[in-house]
Write a protein that holds these residues in place. Structure first.
Motif, PDB file in Angstrom:
ATOM      1  N   UNK A  50     -90.953 157.780  14.255  1.00  0.00           N
ATOM      2  CA  UNK A  50     -90.622 158.178  12.880  1.00  0.00           C
ATOM      3  C   UNK A  50     -89.211 158.745  12.816  1.00  0.00           C
ATOM      4  N   UNK A  51     -88.835 159.541  13.790  1.00  0.00           N
ATOM      5  CA  UNK A  51     -87.509 160.159  13.792  1.00  0.00           C
ATOM      6  C   UNK A  51     -86.393 159.113  13.866  1.00  0.00           C
ATOM      7  N   UNK A  52     -86.620 158.038  14.613  1.00  0.00           N
ATOM      8  CA  UNK A  52     -85.596 157.001  14.782  1.00  0.00           C
ATOM      9  C   UNK A  52     -85.540 156.014  13.629  1.00  0.00           C
ATOM     10  N   UNK A  53     -86.557 155.980  12.800  1.00  0.00           N
ATOM     11  CA  UNK A  53     -86.625 154.992  11.723  1.00  0.00           C
ATOM     12  C   UNK A  53     -85.732 155.367  10.548  1.00  0.00           C
ATOM     13  N   UNK A  54     -85.119 154.349   9.967  1.00  0.00           N
ATOM     14  CA  UNK A  54     -84.375 154.528   8.718  1.00  0.00           C
ATOM     15  C   UNK A  54     -85.305 154.299   7.535  1.00  0.00           C
ATOM     16  N   UNK A  55     -86.262 153.414   7.743  1.00  0.00           N
ATOM     17  CA  UNK A  55     -87.232 153.089   6.714  1.00  0.00           C
ATOM     18  C   UNK A  55     -88.616 152.990   7.332  1.00  0.00           C
ATOM     19  N   UNK A  56     -89.633 153.287   6.521  1.00  0.00           N
ATOM     20  CA  UNK A  56     -91.007 153.258   7.002  1.00  0.00           C
ATOM     21  C   UNK A  56     -91.867 152.501   5.998  1.00  0.00           C
ATOM     22  N   UNK A  57     -92.609 151.533   6.502  1.00  0.00           N
ATOM     23  CA  UNK A  57     -93.601 150.824   5.694  1.00  0.00           C
ATOM     24  C   UNK A  57     -94.951 151.402   6.099  1.00  0.00           C
ATOM     25  N   UNK A  58     -95.681 151.929   5.130  1.00  0.00           N
ATOM     26  CA  UNK A  58     -96.984 152.514   5.423  1.00  0.00           C
ATOM     27  C   UNK A  58     -98.048 151.704   4.703  1.00  0.00           C
ATOM     28  N   UNK A  59     -98.910 151.071   5.493  1.00  0.00           N
ATOM     29  CA  UNK A  59     -99.996 150.274   4.938  1.00  0.00           C
ATOM     30  C   UNK A  59    -101.326 150.961   5.171  1.00  0.00           C
ATOM     31  N   UNK A  60    -102.187 150.894   4.183  1.00  0.00           N
ATOM     32  CA  UNK A  60    -103.492 151.524   4.299  1.00  0.00           C
ATOM     33  C   UNK A  60    -104.521 150.812   3.439  1.00  0.00           C
ATOM     34  N   UNK A  61    -105.747 150.777   3.909  1.00  0.00           N
ATOM     35  CA  UNK A  61    -106.814 150.369   3.010  1.00  0.00           C
ATOM     36  C   UNK A  61    -107.116 151.563   2.097  1.00  0.00           C
ATOM     37  N   UNK A  62    -107.710 151.291   0.966  1.00  0.00           N
ATOM     38  CA  UNK A  62    -108.091 152.360   0.050  1.00  0.00           C
ATOM     39  C   UNK A  62    -109.586 152.569   0.150  1.00  0.00           C
ATOM     40  N   UNK A  63    -109.968 153.814   0.408  1.00  0.00           N
ATOM     41  CA  UNK A  63    -111.366 154.224   0.450  1.00  0.00           C
ATOM     42  C   UNK A  63    -111.534 155.382  -0.529  1.00  0.00           C
ATOM     43  N   UNK A  64    -112.513 155.306  -1.393  1.00  0.00           N
ATOM     44  CA  UNK A  64    -112.802 156.404  -2.335  1.00  0.00           C
ATOM     45  C   UNK A  64    -111.544 156.814  -3.106  1.00  0.00           C
ATOM     46  N   UNK A  65    -110.760 155.835  -3.530  1.00  0.00           N
ATOM     47  CA  UNK A  65    -109.556 156.037  -4.345  1.00  0.00           C
ATOM     48  C   UNK A  65    -108.440 156.787  -3.615  1.00  0.00           C
ATOM     49  N   UNK A 157     -83.328 146.338   0.396  1.00  0.00           N
ATOM     50  CA  UNK A 157     -82.017 146.619  -0.169  1.00  0.00           C
ATOM     51  C   UNK A 157     -81.625 148.080  -0.007  1.00  0.00           C
ATOM     52  N   UNK A 158     -82.585 148.977   0.117  1.00  0.00           N
ATOM     53  CA  UNK A 158     -82.270 150.399   0.155  1.00  0.00           C
ATOM     54  C   UNK A 158     -81.735 150.883   1.497  1.00  0.00           C
TER      55      UNK A 158
END
Length: 170
Positions: A50-65, A157-158
Motif C-alpha cells: 500500500x505504501x508503494x502504490x500510487x493508486x489502489x483498486x479495491x474490489x469486494x463482493x457486497x454482503x448485507x449492503x 488518467x488520475x
C-alpha cells in the motif's frame, strides 16, 4: 510510472471479484487478520505494498449492503492514513441491484477516512455480469464492460503516466 495495487476483499476462491486482482486478502493468514497482528510478516508486506502504490483498486463482493468483512479486517490493520496521496477505484459485485449504493455509502467513507486523495467514481455490477469462459478467462457482459472501461479510464488518467502492477515480491 505509476504503481497500481489491486486488492480483492472476497473470501471465495471462485469469486468474480478475485478474477482480476493479484492481492487476495483471503490468502493472508487468518490469525494475523483476526488477531490484529500488525507485526506479522504478511501484514507488514501488505502494508508496504500500500505504501508503494500510487493508486489502489479495491474490489469486494457486497454482503448485507456493505463490503466484505474480510476486506474490513485488512483495512483495520493498515495505518490510519494508508491511502494518503493515493487515487482509489472502488469496485463491487453483488447479487441484486439493491446493493448498488454499497460503494458510496459503505466503502467510500472508509476510504476517505484513510486519506485517499482522490476516489474516482466506483463501479457496481451484478455478479451475473461477470463470468468465466470455457478456459477460465474472465468475461464481462457487454454493457457492464462498457461501464467498467469508463471508470478504469477515469482512474488511469488520475495517477498519471503509464502504470505498473505491484506484486507481493516487488
Amino acid at each position: 510510472m505509476a504503481a497500481i495495487l489491486s486488492v480483492s476483499g472476497s473470501p471465495s476462491p471462485t469469486s468474480r471479484t478475485t478474477r482480476v486482482t493479484p492481492l487476495d486478502v483471503r490468502t493472508l493468514p487468518a490469525q494475523a487478520l483476526l488477531g490484529a497482528d500488525f507485526r506479522h510478516p504478511a501484514i507488514v508486506a501488505t502494508t508496504n505494498l500500500f505504501a508503494r502504490a500510487d493508486g489502489v483498486v479495491i474490489g469486494t463482493p457486497v454482503y448485507k449492503a456493505a463490503y466484505s468483512g474480510l476486506l474490513k479486517s485488512l483495512l483495520d490493520l493498515l495505518p490510519q492514513y494508508a491511502l494518503s496521496g493515493k487515487t482509489v477505484l472502488p469496485l463491487a459485485t453483488g447479487g441484486s441491484k439493491a446493493h448498488v449504493l454499497a460503494v458510496d455509502y459503505a466503502l467510500r467513507p472508509v476510504l476517505t477516512s484513510m486519506g485517499a486523495s482522490h476516489i474516482v467514481p466506483g463501479w457496481f455490477t451484478l455478479e451475473t455480469d461477470v463470468a468465466a469462459d470455457d478456459h477460465g478467462t474472465p468475461a464481462v457482459a457487454p454493457a457492464a464492460a462498457e461501464a467498467l472501461e469508463q471508470v478504469t479510464d477515469c482512474f488511469s488518467a488520475v495517477p498519471g503516466g503509464r502504470t505498473t502492477a505491484l506484486s507481493r515480491t516487488a
